[in-house]
Write an enzyme that holds these catalytic residues in place. Sequence first.
Site, PDB file in Angstrom:
ATOM      1  N   VAL A  26      34.729  -7.271  21.816  1.00  0.00           N
ATOM      2  CA  VAL A  26      33.509  -7.541  21.056  1.00  0.00           C
ATOM      3  C   VAL A  26      32.364  -6.822  21.751  1.00  0.00           C
ATOM      4  O   VAL A  26      31.879  -7.256  22.797  1.00  0.00           O
ATOM      5  CB  VAL A  26      33.224  -9.068  20.986  1.00  0.00           C
ATOM      6  CG1 VAL A  26      32.009  -9.335  20.089  1.00  0.00           C
ATOM      7  CG2 VAL A  26      34.442  -9.834  20.489  1.00  0.00           C
TER       8      VAL A  26
ATOM      9  N   ASP B  92      32.647  -6.503  29.758  1.00  0.00           N
ATOM     10  CA  ASP B  92      33.245  -5.223  29.336  1.00  0.00           C
ATOM     11  C   ASP B  92      33.323  -4.250  30.512  1.00  0.00           C
ATOM     12  O   ASP B  92      34.314  -3.546  30.695  1.00  0.00           O
ATOM     13  CB  ASP B  92      32.461  -4.615  28.153  1.00  0.00           C
ATOM     14  CG  ASP B  92      30.973  -4.412  28.449  1.00  0.00           C
ATOM     15  OD1 ASP B  92      30.411  -5.158  29.282  1.00  0.00           O
ATOM     16  OD2 ASP B  92      30.371  -3.488  27.860  1.00  0.00           O
TER      17      ASP B  92
HETATM   18  C1  PAZ Z   1      25.354  -3.001  29.482  1.00  0.00           C
HETATM   19  C2  PAZ Z   1      25.959  -3.702  28.271  1.00  0.00           C
HETATM   20  C3  PAZ Z   1      24.838  -4.124  27.336  1.00  0.00           C
HETATM   21  C4  PAZ Z   1      26.872  -2.680  27.542  1.00  0.00           C
HETATM   22  O1  PAZ Z   1      27.302  -3.193  26.290  1.00  0.00           O
HETATM   23  P1  PAZ Z   1      27.968  -2.258  25.144  1.00  0.00           P
HETATM   24  O2  PAZ Z   1      27.169  -1.009  25.074  1.00  0.00           O
HETATM   25  O3  PAZ Z   1      29.358  -1.918  25.615  1.00  0.00           O
HETATM   26  O4  PAZ Z   1      27.996  -3.049  23.893  1.00  0.00           O
HETATM   27  C5  PAZ Z   1      26.847  -4.914  28.716  1.00  0.00           C
HETATM   28  O5  PAZ Z   1      27.803  -4.493  29.616  1.00  0.00           O
HETATM   29  C6  PAZ Z   1      25.999  -5.998  29.355  1.00  0.00           C
HETATM   30  O6  PAZ Z   1      25.384  -6.792  28.671  1.00  0.00           O
HETATM   31  N1  PAZ Z   1      25.955  -6.031  30.724  1.00  0.00           N
HETATM   32  C7  PAZ Z   1      25.235  -7.022  31.465  1.00  0.00           C
HETATM   33  C8  PAZ Z   1      24.378  -6.383  32.524  1.00  0.00           C
HETATM   34  C9  PAZ Z   1      25.141  -5.671  33.621  1.00  0.00           C
HETATM   35  O7  PAZ Z   1      26.276  -5.221  33.414  1.00  0.00           O
HETATM   36  O8  PAZ Z   1      24.612  -5.591  34.744  1.00  0.00           O
HETATM   37  K     K Z   2      29.032   0.542  26.859  1.00  0.00           K
END
Ligand code: PAZ
Ligand code: K
Length: 244
Positions: free
Chosen positions: A7, A96
């Site tokens: 998701v 993710d």
């Molecule tokens: C950076 C993201 C928004 C990427 O999400 P995506 O582009 O894969 O939908 C997601 O990994 C996220 O919410 N990360 C939390 C903050 C972090 O990884 O530090």
């Molecule tokens: K991403």
Amino acid sequence: MILAIDVGNTRIKAVVFEGDTILKSFIFEKERLQESVQKIIADFPLVATLVVSSVGEVEKQAFRKFENKLKVHFVSHEDVFPFVNNYGTPKTLGIDRMVLAAGATLLYPGQNRLVIDAGTCVTYDFVDEHNVYQGGAISPGLRLRYESMHHYTAKLPLLNLESPESYIGKSTASSMHSGVVNGLVYEIDGFIEEYKAVYPKIIIILTGGDADFLAKRLKNTIFANSNFLLESLNQTFQYTINND
Ligand SMILES: CC(C)(COP(=O)(O)O)[C@@H](O)C(=O)NCCC(=O)O
Ligand SMILES: [K+]
Ligand SMILES: Nc1ncnc2c1ncn2[C@@H]1O[C@H](COP(=O)(O)OP(=O)(O)O)[C@@H](O)[C@H]1O
């Protein structure tokens, strides 16, 4: 058989796995989550487990109805991962990104690895040869760049992704395409060069909805695999059940 579900912030991607083999892959909108999963399960009655990676507070509720028939596993920060996490704020690291790092760790043992996921955002995740996750970067994805320029200006139109003819834009539209596409290509090549200067033998994996579009425009030849997150999810789940 496993149904792996990713998701993301834009779309949901899913793959039916038999062992390590992809039987079928799917992409659907969030609004159609329940009916899409329902249909996949009906078409693949041997699916016994749903493994879900979500960037948000996944609609756990949406998966409730499958729990009496199937095992449903939501990947979380509490799972066992194959790397040591050296992120300063491990609890805020995207699930993710953890799955991508785990997949890179398991699929390319003992190497320096950089995973670039060009989705809603572009994420860079670096796991070193000692299996330590070191961090990376987050920047806006291609679609987000077009949408935010339109949203936060009076005059810029909302354009669909297009290949720029030149780096010198001669109109509003071609200037925007050059800025968005060439800008991200230069960004990715720049990061890759930065990493390669320190880790010459680094493995680089490019994934996400824009991976194929970007891969052929990069100076650096890299390995593009748009299923990498789902393959990693499958690997991570096997690792979790074997090491829990
Ligand atoms: C950076 C993201 C928004 C990427 O999400 P995506 O582009 O894969 O939908 C997601 O990994 C996220 O919410 N990360 C939390 C903050 C972090 O990884 O530090
Ligand atoms: K991403
Ligand atoms: N049908 C589509 N809908 C939305 N985005 C798409 C579509 N086809 C390709 N894309 C591209 O995919 C990117 C989003 O990638 P995706 O992997 O779906 O994101 P996420 O994992 O964050 O949900 C966008 O930047 C966009 O350019």
